[in-house]
Write an enzyme that holds these catalytic residues in place. Structure first.
Site, mmCIF file in Angstrom:
data_model
loop_
_atom_site.group_PDB
_atom_site.id
_atom_site.type_symbol
_atom_site.label_atom_id
_atom_site.label_comp_id
_atom_site.label_asym_id
_atom_site.label_seq_id
_atom_site.Cartn_x
_atom_site.Cartn_y
_atom_site.Cartn_z
ATOM 1 N N ALA A 91 0.893 -1.345 -0.137
ATOM 2 C CA ALA A 91 0.042 -0.119 -0.011
ATOM 3 C C ALA A 91 1.002 1.332 0.052
ATOM 4 O O ALA A 91 0.433 2.242 -0.574
ATOM 5 C CB ALA A 91 -0.922 -0.018 1.039
ATOM 6 N N LEU A 110 -2.741 1.650 13.241
ATOM 7 C CA LEU A 110 -2.844 1.015 14.517
ATOM 8 C C LEU A 110 -1.515 0.070 14.692
ATOM 9 O O LEU A 110 -1.221 -0.734 14.277
ATOM 10 C CB LEU A 110 -3.918 0.225 14.653
ATOM 11 C CG LEU A 110 -5.301 0.787 14.243
ATOM 12 C CD1 LEU A 110 -6.456 -0.218 14.514
ATOM 13 C CD2 LEU A 110 -5.385 1.957 15.176
ATOM 14 N N ASP A 113 4.737 0.053 12.363
ATOM 15 C CA ASP A 113 6.245 -0.340 12.570
ATOM 16 C C ASP A 113 7.088 1.417 12.902
ATOM 17 O O ASP A 113 6.803 2.240 12.115
ATOM 18 C CB ASP A 113 6.869 -0.938 11.338
ATOM 19 C CG ASP A 113 8.446 -1.393 11.756
ATOM 20 O OD1 ASP A 113 9.022 -0.673 12.465
ATOM 21 O OD2 ASP A 113 8.802 -2.470 11.099
ATOM 22 N N THR A 191 -7.236 -4.833 18.824
ATOM 23 C CA THR A 191 -6.359 -5.478 17.994
ATOM 24 C C THR A 191 -5.479 -6.540 19.012
ATOM 25 O O THR A 191 -5.381 -5.834 20.331
ATOM 26 C CB THR A 191 -5.206 -4.614 17.310
ATOM 27 O OG1 THR A 191 -4.456 -3.833 18.169
ATOM 28 C CG2 THR A 191 -6.155 -3.464 16.473
ATOM 29 N N GLU A 192 -4.802 -7.651 18.333
ATOM 30 C CA GLU A 192 -4.127 -8.300 19.170
ATOM 31 C C GLU A 192 -2.806 -7.482 19.661
ATOM 32 O O GLU A 192 -2.249 -7.440 21.066
ATOM 33 C CB GLU A 192 -3.399 -9.371 18.388
ATOM 34 C CG GLU A 192 -2.461 -10.379 19.055
ATOM 35 C CD GLU A 192 -3.061 -10.996 20.139
ATOM 36 O OE1 GLU A 192 -2.293 -11.223 21.461
ATOM 37 O OE2 GLU A 192 -4.275 -11.112 20.383
#
Length: 216
Positions: A91, A110, A113, A191-192
């Protein structure tokens, strides 16, 4: 969008499993595989997603959830997960090839990196060049949500977004007043990566920005 083949396949498998489970909970049928038209926008970060006018792009469903909690989640999900999908691509390089101008109403970044080393900062998902592309695909009044557990990255994203003329910061309290509290809570805890930060007692920083009108 996801650049890693193994992650792309994992997401495909999870989407298909969720669709099948949701269909079984309602007594309807579900496809046995994902079609080529099942595409989603995300980026080569830990968690980054986008939402168009019709489709929810890039949700993360993890195998660590218990069977009962999965069943409850799937049974109460409108649409049976038919509006999520995945595409293997980059992307950061090809975003405008997949979305036309002003097609999206929401972008999520979210726990991207952080690229800690200074020489790698140019690879961060928020940069002046990429902000121009986000402004292109995001409609006027659309929102960007950012969440990270790295303060330096939070400061970097806020600085670049504030200094970009087509985005204006929106306070969390204002968004909650406008009925977007569930979205904020999901971005922070859904999220995880977000849950892992909480388990480890870490901090999370949130910021949101609205796409303003183009200058005449």
């Amino acid at each position: 969008m996801e650049i890693r083949a193994q992650v792309t396949q994992y997401v495909k498998d999870r989407i298909l499993a969720s669709r099948v489970a949701a269909a079984e909970s309602t007594g309807s049928s579900a496809p046995s595989q994902l079609g080529e038209e099942d595409t989603v926008m995300a980026s080569p970060t830990r968690e980054a997603t986008a939402i168009s006018s019709e489709d929810a792009a890039g949700t993360s469903i993890h195998a660590t959830a218990s069977k009962s909690s999965k069943s409850n989640l799937l049974a109460g999900t409108p649409g049976g997960f038919q509006n999520i999908s995945v595409l293997r691509t980059n992307a950061m390089k090809f975003l405008p090839n997949h979305f036309h101008k002003a097609q999206l109403h929401t972008l999520f970044f979210l726990f991207p990196d952080p690229h800690f080393k200074a020489r790698k900062h140019k690879a961060r998902i928020i940069s002046p060049t990429l902000l121009a592309e986000y402004a292109y695909v995001l409609r006027e009044g659309g929102l960007i949500y950012t969440v990270t557990d790295v303060w330096d990255l939070h400061a970097w994203m806020v600085e670049h977004l504030v200094n970009f003329k087509l985005f204006k910061r929106v306070e969390e309290s204002k968004l909650r007043e406008d009925g977007k509290g569930d979205i904020i809570d999901a971005a922070l805890r859904g999220t995880e990566e977000g849950r892992k930060v909480e388990r480890n007692g870490g901090q999370k920083w949130f910021a949101a920005f609205v796409r303003v009108a183009d200058e005449e």
